[in-house]
Design an enzyme around this catalytic site. Structure first.
Site, PDB file in Angstrom:
ATOM      1  N   CYS A   1      -6.817  -0.881   8.278  1.00 60.16           N
ATOM      2  CA  CYS A   1      -7.658   0.191   8.819  1.00 60.16           C
ATOM      3  C   CYS A   1      -7.152   0.632  10.191  1.00 60.16           C
ATOM      4  O   CYS A   1      -7.122   1.827  10.499  1.00 60.16           O
ATOM      5  CB  CYS A   1      -9.102  -0.280   8.917  1.00 60.16           C
ATOM      6  SG  CYS A   1      -9.765  -0.892   7.346  1.00 60.16           S
ATOM      7  N   SER A   2      -6.758  -0.326  11.006  1.00 66.03           N
ATOM      8  CA  SER A   2      -6.344  -0.044  12.381  1.00 66.03           C
ATOM      9  C   SER A   2      -4.894   0.386  12.522  1.00 66.03           C
ATOM     10  O   SER A   2      -4.553   1.103  13.457  1.00 66.03           O
ATOM     11  CB  SER A   2      -6.565  -1.272  13.262  1.00 66.03           C
ATOM     12  OG  SER A   2      -7.937  -1.511  13.426  1.00 66.03           O
TER      13      SER A   2
END
Length: 160
Positions: free
Chosen positions: A49-50
């Site tokens: 996600c990051s």
């Protein structure tokens, strides 16, 4: 039942952090009368996600908005404080509207929730993206395998 293209988003409430503190936003406030790109991640600060999903949208903000999109929003089953910290740490602050779905109410309502207890993450949202026009789902890209394969900013740009 998973939401389908052509269906209206269900009523739900998110939390987001503003200069005045935590603010509740209904789906009507976020989506009614607007063209919105919404993407969901299983968890703020998690590796994929990051490093892949959110950064792609941050980098493509201007391109996406140039195609008539009013808002780019990201939802995750995290609390508003975690989402706020993630916005600041990722460079998304002021570019992407981060919507905390702390109890997975929205994820469940659209049928895109997943039990990740086996990975120690509890009940989360599946990874997906969609284009929503006036509350109606126009495109839906749900990841069926690990990673960002069909739900990233590149796919959304092709669909706009």
């Amino acid at each position: 039942m998973t939401i389908k293209i052509g269906e209206r988003l269900p009523q739900a409430e998110f939390n987001t952090m503003t200069a005045d503190g935590n603010q509740k936003l209904s789906t009507d406030v976020v989506f009614k009368g607007r063209k919105v790109v919404l993407f969901a991640v299983p968890g703020a600060f998690t590796p994929t996600c990051s490093m892949n999903h959110l950064p792609g949208f941050v980098a493509a903000v201007d391109q996406i908005k140039a195609k008539g999109v009013d808002t780019i929003a990201c939802t995750s089953v995290n609390d508003v404080h975690v989402m706020n910290a993630w916005a600041k740490a990722s460079g998304a602050d002021g570019k992407i509207l981060l919507l905390a779905d702390g109890n997975a109410a929205f994820a469940k309502a659209v049928g895109l929730d997943i039990d990740l207890a086996v990975a120690g993450m509890g009940h989360r949202s599946r990874r997906y993206s969609m284009i929503v026009d006036d509350g109606v789902v126009k495109t839906l890209n749900v990841e069926e395998k690990s990673g960002v394969n069909v739900s990233g900013a590149e796919t959304i740009l092709e669909q706009l």
